[in-house]
Design a protein around this motif. Sequence first.
Motif, PDB file in Angstrom:
ATOM      1  N   ARG B 273      36.089 -12.857  30.414  1.00 35.74           N
ATOM      2  CA  ARG B 273      34.744 -13.440  30.394  1.00 35.74           C
ATOM      3  C   ARG B 273      33.668 -12.358  30.355  1.00 35.74           C
ATOM      4  O   ARG B 273      32.652 -12.508  29.673  1.00 35.74           O
ATOM      5  N   ALA B 274      33.910 -11.284  31.097  1.00 34.18           N
ATOM      6  CA  ALA B 274      32.945 -10.175  31.076  1.00 34.18           C
ATOM      7  C   ALA B 274      32.787  -9.684  29.641  1.00 34.18           C
ATOM      8  O   ALA B 274      31.673  -9.449  29.162  1.00 34.18           O
ATOM      9  N   PHE B 292      29.711  -5.827  34.434  1.00 35.98           N
ATOM     10  CA  PHE B 292      30.654  -6.242  33.397  1.00 35.98           C
ATOM     11  C   PHE B 292      31.404  -5.039  32.807  1.00 35.98           C
ATOM     12  O   PHE B 292      32.593  -5.129  32.500  1.00 35.98           O
ATOM     13  N   ALA B 293      30.708  -3.903  32.662  1.00 31.99           N
ATOM     14  CA  ALA B 293      31.371  -2.702  32.129  1.00 31.99           C
ATOM     15  C   ALA B 293      32.501  -2.283  33.063  1.00 31.99           C
ATOM     16  O   ALA B 293      33.580  -1.868  32.615  1.00 31.99           O
ATOM     17  N   SER B 294      32.261  -2.413  34.355  1.00 30.91           N
ATOM     18  CA  SER B 294      33.293  -2.074  35.342  1.00 30.91           C
ATOM     19  C   SER B 294      34.535  -2.940  35.141  1.00 30.91           C
ATOM     20  O   SER B 294      35.672  -2.458  35.226  1.00 30.91           O
ATOM     21  N   GLU B 315      29.423   6.247  27.731  1.00 31.28           N
ATOM     22  CA  GLU B 315      28.118   6.611  27.165  1.00 31.28           C
ATOM     23  C   GLU B 315      27.155   5.424  27.222  1.00 31.28           C
ATOM     24  O   GLU B 315      25.979   5.575  27.537  1.00 31.28           O
ATOM     25  N   LEU B 316      27.713   4.254  26.927  1.00 33.78           N
ATOM     26  CA  LEU B 316      26.891   3.043  26.929  1.00 33.78           C
ATOM     27  C   LEU B 316      26.274   2.805  28.311  1.00 33.78           C
ATOM     28  O   LEU B 316      25.135   2.348  28.431  1.00 33.78           O
ATOM     29  N   MET B 317      27.036   3.134  29.355  1.00 33.47           N
ATOM     30  CA  MET B 317      26.545   2.930  30.717  1.00 33.47           C
ATOM     31  C   MET B 317      25.357   3.844  31.039  1.00 33.47           C
ATOM     32  O   MET B 317      24.616   3.592  31.995  1.00 33.47           O
ATOM     33  N   LEU B 345      22.292  -3.507  22.009  1.00 31.47           N
ATOM     34  CA  LEU B 345      23.007  -2.229  21.990  1.00 31.47           C
ATOM     35  C   LEU B 345      24.455  -2.413  22.441  1.00 31.47           C
ATOM     36  O   LEU B 345      25.392  -1.863  21.840  1.00 31.47           O
ATOM     37  N   ILE B 346      24.630  -3.203  23.496  1.00 35.91           N
ATOM     38  CA  ILE B 346      25.978  -3.452  24.021  1.00 35.91           C
ATOM     39  C   ILE B 346      26.828  -4.167  22.972  1.00 35.91           C
ATOM     40  O   ILE B 346      27.964  -3.783  22.690  1.00 35.91           O
TER      41      ILE B 346
END
Lengths: 355, 355
Positions: B273-274, B292-294, B315-317, B345-346
């Motif tokens: 879902r994330a 969500f990245a985690s 890098e996105l983070m 961007l994500i």
Amino acid sequence: MKSDTGIPDSLGEWLKDQPSDDIVISSRIRLARNLSEFNFPNRSSGPELEEVKNILFSVLDNWQKQDGEKNLLHFDMEKLDELEREVLIERHLISRALAENPAGSSTYIDKAQSLSLMVNEEDHLRMQFIKTGAGLEKAWEEADDFDDFLEEKLDYAFSSRLGYLTACPTNLGTGLRASVMLHLPGLNMTDEIGRLLGGVGKFGFTVRGIFGEGTDSEGSIYQLSNQVTLGYREEDIIDNLYGILHRIREKEVKARKMLEEERSGDIKNKIMRAFGILRHSYKVNYLESIHFASLLLLGDYYQLFSEFDRDKLMELMILTRPAHLQLYSGDRNRTDRGDIRRAELIKESLSSFKI
Amino acid sequence: MKSDTGIPDSLGEWLKDQPSDDIVISSRIRLARNLSEFNFPNRSSGPELEEVKNILFSVLDNWQKQDGEKNLLHFDMEKLDELEREVLIERHLISRALAENPAGSSTYIDKAQSLSLMVNEEDHLRMQFIKTGAGLEKAWEEADDFDDFLEEKLDYAFSSRLGYLTACPTNLGTGLRASVMLHLPGLNMTDEIGRLLGGVGKFGFTVRGIFGEGTDSEGSIYQLSNQVTLGYREEDIIDNLYGILHRIREKEVKARKMLEEERSGDIKNKIMRAFGILRHSYKVNYLESIHFASLLLLGDYYQLFSEFDRDKLMELMILTRPAHLQLYSGDRNRTDRGDIRRAELIKESLSSFKI
């Protein structure tokens, strides 16, 4: 007449061609009728119920022969198992009361599954006509014709003072329950739904949430129906219901417009996330699926989708119900994997949708 | 030496090649040093700060000339605007204290952005070396060499009894802060993180959440660092930290295994879902994106993705942090559309990921 040939895989035609720009999902007319020479079902013995079943079978068989297109299917409720009865409930074809007390009762449905007849539920005969969108007049017309046909062959329990007699006094008179199923995400999101639910009672109507108690119906799906069956002509009941419906529609359209103007980004975000979650989940429970599907319908209204198939989504909302998932899973006995199967089915069905 | 040429678009090399099967994101060594003949910055006047800056500039210029590869960039903090300073904070290159008091201070960073030097922050010189993964020894080696070079040219404030003198007594002695950034979703989801946070204090270490207060750090990202700088050799501090790290790693691995065995479906669902939400949202706020990245990182650990690019995600983070979004948006003055730009961007960055 085909008897007990199994529940058809196809779903009701009322799920198709629903207007995406209206709040009305479907319309339903239900008539309650009883035979004068028999006790009401709850006071009947087995042989008496059997006799009622036989009389109605013969009349319905006769009706069907006049029009070969009808293709009535006949189910002896005792011969269906619990899961099959649950599937008929999920399709809105029978009541839970009938499913839980199958003894001595039967059900007829037509090919389109827009007509269903319950024999020996609370009354000897409950007839239901479902139409897509705001089709109450059409449903009433068919119900009235059908009822006229039956009335020629059957001796209905009728009183010149009270009208049609029914097991429960709330159905006395016309025996008519007219209802529309409504999608009201705007009124729900703007918290105006509570006032609406409280307000229609004084006009002899009721609005109730389909999924869940009180005002917060999952998926913002509500049913508007008449409470009063006595003292009005059928046409007046329907006209009055349309009057209320017209006002609800105006309020809902206004709420959706307000949301679009004042909370556009948040609403768009909710809808897009709902789509993302449905497209990627590993598990989805039924109430969640209704919640997210409702947001997709709103997204269609706001024209956020470049590819959208409303018919498919409406069918999905039936096919993902617990008993449907179980019956069509190929493994009727397993219930534990329902949420996973639901997620898979949703993912597959929505693969052609694009935002 | 290049001065004030603008912040490089590329991000720190420590973001690359992080081990996906370990809990350590990055390692950092920080040394605090002061020049003996000058007041600490908070007791200095403008001309004195200027003099310190000039001395350090000349020594660093000299250091750089010994190795052309270093490519030190020099920023006069007063010449950067608020947004640029915020970008340096988001890259972990300077402290918030420095950004908020830029008068009389400057910053040097190397090409790889694994070295950063703050001049006239709390101390005359704060040196920081960041490495990817569990690279504390390597960072310490570079820090020690660099410090040796500077010590030959500069007269450090040093006491044979107290060691290196610093503006704040918590840095006295070695002036060393060794830290590792950890990803601990297992301990967070099993609610064991609280005990860990409470337990390391008695060994002279501290664990704190990076995003948010207390135990519930968004994204389960925590920093483990030494509290005590006095009375230990640098190598012992680092060894002890590794000892603690080893125990945390074992606990985290055990927690992840337990989650996989006992809550596999729920965890998988959360991760999927994330991914769905990140791939479809219209708006995402920063803390959500970390959250969500985690989960995506955990999904990589569990090998749920068929296509995954950890470097890109790390890098996105950084790139989705508020100041980065604003600086690179082409419209520096608009902050209101940050959540929408972040979502875009994500979406773009994750388009090559597959589950």
